[in-house]
Design an enzyme around this catalytic site. Sequence first.
Site, PDB file in Angstrom:
ATOM      1  CE  LYS A  32      -3.971   1.898   2.598  1.00  0.00           C
ATOM      2  NZ  LYS A  32      -4.868   1.643   3.747  1.00  0.00           N
ATOM      3  CB  SER A 109      -8.101   3.245   2.717  1.00  0.00           C
ATOM      4  OG  SER A 109      -7.235   2.770   3.744  1.00  0.00           O
ATOM      5  CB  SER A 133      -8.484   0.308   5.565  1.00  0.00           C
ATOM      6  OG  SER A 133      -9.228   1.492   5.722  1.00  0.00           O
TER       7      SER A 133
END
Length: 386
Positions: A32, A109, A133
Amino acid sequence: MRDPWNAFMPYPDADVGHTAIGPLSGLRLAVKDLFDVAGYPTAAGNATVLAASGIKTSTAPLVRTLLDAGACFVGKTNTDELAYSLIGGNIHFGMPINPRDPNLIPGGSSSGSAVAVAAGLADIGLGTDTSGSIRLPAAVNGLIGWRPTHGSLDNQALRPLAPSFDVPGFMTRSLEPMAAVMSAVGMPAADDRPSSILISADIFATIDDAVADEMIAGLRSAAIPVRRIDAISSFSLADLASAFITILQREAWDSNKTLFERSPEAIAPDIAARLLSGSRLDDEEVRETRAIAKLFSAEIDRLLCENVIVALPTLAMSPPARDAGAESFARFRSACIELLCLSGLSGCPQLAFPIAGYVGKVSLSLLGARSADRMLMNVAGQLRAE
């Protein structure tokens, strides 16, 4: 790498070395874009942050641990802006496409990491979980999602959102690589089993009865006693979610205040609105909600101290379409946070995984005492084997 799913950030490739032989050898790692990786910028899903980032000269310790265990880095992945959403959209870099159902949101996310794993472009998706997330995109994309015990993994060189809740976490397509990841990051092995699995009536009342019945039937197949309770806390799920959101908004503002004050126009309107809400919170209100979080955490500690775990649906409702309106997204986020906030407020680990054999797209979660991460894996393995 060809990426029709918009899982990865469009950065030029840089050489990121890894150990040739290790417990994660042969596994591809997607990271990420909140973690620093030497040779790459860190954008956190925001174009202004990207412009100011520069190329990093060192790699986040957690990422380095995975590389030293043999994982092969394949790219940095898309994220909701500032990691502050559960939907998966991003006005700067676009919404990744859900490989399981392109008409649905990918969830966020950690959207890019989830999509990379679901699409077979990576074997391990490294992300973060503040309000869900990791768990939410894992559920939406049919993956295993692990939110570790809060504070158990190194979070250096990781851009924060709400430190009281932020946790690095992982997604995989099956339990075997997740077990290897747990070993690689130093999660101690455990052979223990819970004395019972708790089913809380207030939690299961939030979902469709047929889905709840299917989940409970699956739990009973694990040869572990299943025990019903009325509630896991003296606080209602709505009150817990409200407390969680208050703390989240204040800390998200603190983490992003400088960016907002310098470049408010560079932040998507919905993200900016939530940041502004955090800036306007009364200090006394925040103190009161932190007190609620402390009391809830103590209640959960007492509940789980007898070697039990709590089973719960990962999501409170089905994910919306990727082209749904803002109101639909807000409804989905609000409903899901009532369940997703429990791990955040308590600091306890949670493991989400698809229900084996179920015809729908349903994800079950196990919540355990702090440091019981491996026990959750053991139980999930037993349930998935049925």
